[in-house]
Design a protein around this motif. Structure first.
Motif, short mmCIF file in Angstrom:
data_model
loop_
_atom_site.label_atom_id
_atom_site.label_comp_id
_atom_site.label_asym_id
_atom_site.label_seq_id
_atom_site.Cartn_x
_atom_site.Cartn_y
_atom_site.Cartn_z
N ALA A 272 0.80 -1.03 0.20
CA ALA A 272 -0.04 0.02 0.10
C ALA A 272 0.99 1.15 0.05
CB ALA A 272 -0.81 -0.03 1.16
N GLU A 273 1.85 1.37 1.04
CA GLU A 273 2.83 2.34 0.77
C GLU A 273 3.72 2.61 -0.46
OE1 GLU A 273 3.56 4.88 3.11
OE2 GLU A 273 1.79 4.16 4.06
N ALA A 274 4.25 1.44 -1.02
CA ALA A 274 4.64 1.68 -2.24
C ALA A 274 3.61 2.39 -3.39
CB ALA A 274 5.05 0.18 -2.75
N THR A 275 2.61 1.82 -3.45
CA THR A 275 1.52 2.39 -4.33
C THR A 275 1.47 3.53 -4.15
OG1 THR A 275 0.42 0.34 -3.96
CG2 THR A 275 -0.59 1.61 -5.41
N ARG A 276 1.00 4.04 -2.87
CA ARG A 276 0.96 5.47 -2.52
C ARG A 276 2.19 6.46 -3.21
NH1 ARG A 276 -0.33 4.47 2.84
NH2 ARG A 276 -2.42 3.58 2.74
N ARG A 281 -1.52 9.96 -3.56
CA ARG A 281 -2.57 9.53 -2.68
C ARG A 281 -3.86 9.75 -3.18
NH1 ARG A 281 -1.40 8.74 2.54
NH2 ARG A 281 0.53 9.01 3.15
N ILE A 282 -4.11 8.86 -4.02
CA ILE A 282 -5.52 8.54 -4.52
C ILE A 282 -6.26 7.77 -3.58
CG2 ILE A 282 -7.14 7.61 -6.52
CD1 ILE A 282 -4.44 8.13 -8.12
N PRO A 283 -7.41 7.96 -3.05
CA PRO A 283 -8.34 7.49 -2.10
C PRO A 283 -8.63 6.38 -2.44
CG PRO A 283 -9.58 9.26 -2.83
CD PRO A 283 -8.27 9.52 -3.20
N GLY A 284 -8.50 5.09 -1.85
CA GLY A 284 -8.98 3.74 -2.33
C GLY A 284 -8.01 2.88 -3.03
N ILE A 285 -6.95 3.70 -3.22
CA ILE A 285 -6.09 2.75 -4.15
C ILE A 285 -5.50 1.71 -3.64
CG2 ILE A 285 -3.84 4.48 -4.11
CD1 ILE A 285 -5.51 3.37 -7.51
N ASP A 286 -5.12 2.04 -2.21
CA ASP A 286 -4.23 1.00 -1.55
C ASP A 286 -5.37 -0.25 -1.24
OD1 ASP A 286 -5.92 2.69 -0.13
OD2 ASP A 286 -5.04 2.53 1.89
#
Lengths: 315, 297
Positions: A272-276, A281-286
């Motif tokens: 999740a951190e890597a994706t962010r 910080r797109i909401p919900g992407i994690d």
């Protein structure tokens, strides 16, 4: 349980305890504390879901009870936070025992059990959101007073060590369960309840013990959450997010294994951190990533991965 | 507890029945999938949200009235449902109950949060001139009661869809194949029915029901990424109450739940009103998990 059973857990604890000595960045410690709290919630789920095969979709009911109990007793009655933390564990375990008694006595299993736990968590959420006793929709704010006697610390390192100690305790407890008679009976119930009962296992008692222990551990995670963030509201405490977190980590890391929830929680949160950091910080992407990982893990169980690779290799 | 004059209570009951029919339609898709595939589809709510966004986009981008949008959305959602079962749920679950739970849960997490990422958490709605229109229904003992026009349409269309579904299931070859698979999967496969295909068709029909329900809801309701959650627990309640897999049970259960929700909203207020449904759900699960209407699990 002998030292030989316990040493991997102790080794993990010792290595992880070194983290604050090397890392002083607040964000990283923050990340580590949050992940460890979720490890604890997930380890609770693992006892009932992983070892007992009873998939709960509503562990928020226990997490939230631990969190609210810690918060309410402190704010409204001025009880010492360490006492409220323990009271939260006890109350969460009691809630687990009651929900377990009602559902297991009615013979609910599989999807039905998942549904009923989900519904219980929702009932708690709606109630906590509506009654003024819990702070209602505005939530409950625990006053900041950073003294160790208040279970609040000026720097994150101390809190990290306490959370880590509790995670290690939960891992040791799981390991002890694994080696115990109760643990063996629990696995027997998971594999084939009828056969286990035919061999004289009291399935109801075994499942009740599992859900009580499970709820207590997840309740401890809730108490720690409240104590760390000093804020609780109904969507945090009883929201579906925590039910999902508690279930995903063991499933992804290996349900019914001691280290599964730890591995799963670390993998998920690192992803999740890597994706962010990649897409912002797109909401919900994690959670999109979590969902995809969950589907992939079910589709290609990691236990089968070596076999799959070998099959490809030969072709 | 407050006491209300009879016409207020009657109006609440009538409005509950109207809303309940659309609940029934949502539950119909769920119960059909359960009855044939024997799976609990946790992604049902997220698929409903998806359908509501699709209807909203059809209105916002193409100016399509939600009622007209039913025509393109039903085949699209049928195809989407077919593909999801055939390509995702079927292969990933390998027939295992717990795997199916997890895959559909994963699917709902992906869909819900993808919509959160695209549309953000803002609440959207469509503006149509009939949204606020009311129809007067005469009452002989007092002033006529007012019924919302979009809800009346929803009520009518929901029963129409149920009728179409009934004809489809009883009078067509595909319907017979679906019922055969529901009753005896192995036997159906042995007599030459492509079970994987029928599974996907059933899932597609269930998803198409959601497309209709979404278009019926949109004029009088709003859409946000979590809106499906509100409906899915209601739908589960209805399905469990009506007997898992029972189509008439789903419709009847929908009406009952609509009335319960409307009355508990009247007496307990909006925030506690939801509680009535969950309590019923838990009680039914604990004491009559085979359904209230005598259907056998």
């Amino acid at each position: 349980m002998t030292l030989r059973d316990a040493w991997p857990v102790l080794a993990f604890g010792l290595v992880a305890a070194l983290l604050p000595a090397f890392v002083t960045a607040g964000t990283l410690l923050n990340f580590a504390i949050f992940t460890l709290i979720l490890c604890l919630a997930a380890q609770g789920w693992n006892i009932l879901g992983g070892y007992g095969g009873q998939y709960s979709f509503g562990h928020a009911a226990f997490f939230g009870t631990g969190a609210y109990c810690a918060g309410i007793l402190q704010v409204r009655y001025g009880v010492n936070p360490y006492v409220t933390f323990l009271a939260g564990i006890a109350l969460a375990a009691a809630v687990g025992a009651v929900i377990g008694f009602l559902s297991f006595r009615s013979g609910l299993r599989g999807s039905y059990f998942a549904l009923v736990t989900l519904a219980f968590a929702e009932v708690f959420r709606v109630l906590a959101n509506a009654v003024p006793f819990t702070g209602g929709a505005a939530g409950l704010l625990i006053p900041l007073d950073a003294r160790p006697v208040n279970f609040q610390f000026g720097e994150r390192g101390s809190f990290y060590l306490i959370v880590l100690a509790l995670v290690v305790l939960a891992l040791l407890l799981t390991r002890a369960l694994e080696r115990s008679r109760l643990g063996a009976q629990l696995v027997a119930v998971r594999e084939n309840e009828e056969a286990a009962r035919a061999l004289g296992v009291d399935a109801l008692r075994v499942k009740l013990a599992a859900i009580t222990l499970s709820a207590g551990i997840t309740g401890a995670a809730g108490g720690l959450y409240a104590q760390y963030f000093l804020y609780v509201d109904s969507t945090i405490a009883y929201g579906t997010w925590i039910s999902v977190e508690a279930l995903l980590a063991p499933i992804i890391g290996g349900a019914g294994t001691v280290f599964g929830p730890v591995v799963g929680a670390i993998v998920l949160h690192s992803l999740a951190e890597a994706t962010r950091s990649l897409v912002g910080r797109i909401p919900g992407i994690d959670l999109v990533i979590y969902g995809i990982v969950l589907i992939l893990v079910v589709r290609f169980p990691p236990r089968r991965l070596p076999a799959l690779i070998r099959a490809r290799w030969r072709r | 507890m407050n006491s209300f004059p009879p016409e207020i209570v009657l109006e609440a009951v009538a409005n509950g029945l109207l809303t309940g029919a659309v609940y029934g339609l949502v539950a119909l898709g769920l119960t059909l999938v359960y009855g044939v595939l024997h799976i609990i589809n946790f992604a049902h709510g997220a698929l409903l949200t998806l359908a509501m966004y699709a209807a909203w986009v059809a209105w916002a981008a193409f100016g399509l009235d939600p009622y007209v949008a039913i025509i393109p959305l039903v085949p699209i959602f049928f195809a989407a449902g077919y593909a999801v079962q055939r390509l995702v749920i079927g292969p990933a679950s390998r027939g295992d109950d717990q795997n199916i739970l997890l895959v559909t849960l994963g699917l709902s997490i992906v869909l819900e949060n993808a919509m959160l990422a695209i549309f953000r958490s803002d609440t959207l709605s469509v503006q149509v001139d009939y949204a606020m229109e009311v129809v007067e229904a005469p009452l002989f003992f007092s002033a006529p009661m007012l019924l919302s026009f979009p809800r009346l349409v929803g009520f009518g269309v929901a029963f129409l869809v149920a009728g179409v579904l009934f004809v489809l299931l009883t009078m067509t070859d595909t319907g017979r194949a679906i019922r055969a698979v529901a009753k005896e999967r192995t036997g159906a496969a042995l007599s030459g029915i492509d079970v994987a295909h029928i599974y996907a068709v059933t899932f597609g029909i269930g998803t198409a029901c959601l497309a209709v329900a979404a278009c019926l809801l949109l004029p009088s309701f709003y859409v946000n990424p979590r809106v499906g959650n509100a409906f899915v627990l209601v739908a589960f309640t209805i399905v469990v109450m009506g007997g898992m897999g029972s189509v008439p049970g789903a419709l009847l259960g929908g009406l009952v739940i609509g009335v319960v929700e409307s009355l508990s909203g009247l007496y307990l207020g909006d925030s506690l009103g939801q509680l009535g449904i969950f309590v019923i759900f838990i009680l039914v699960l604990l004491f009559r998990p085979t359904g209230l209407f005598g259907a056998r699990a």
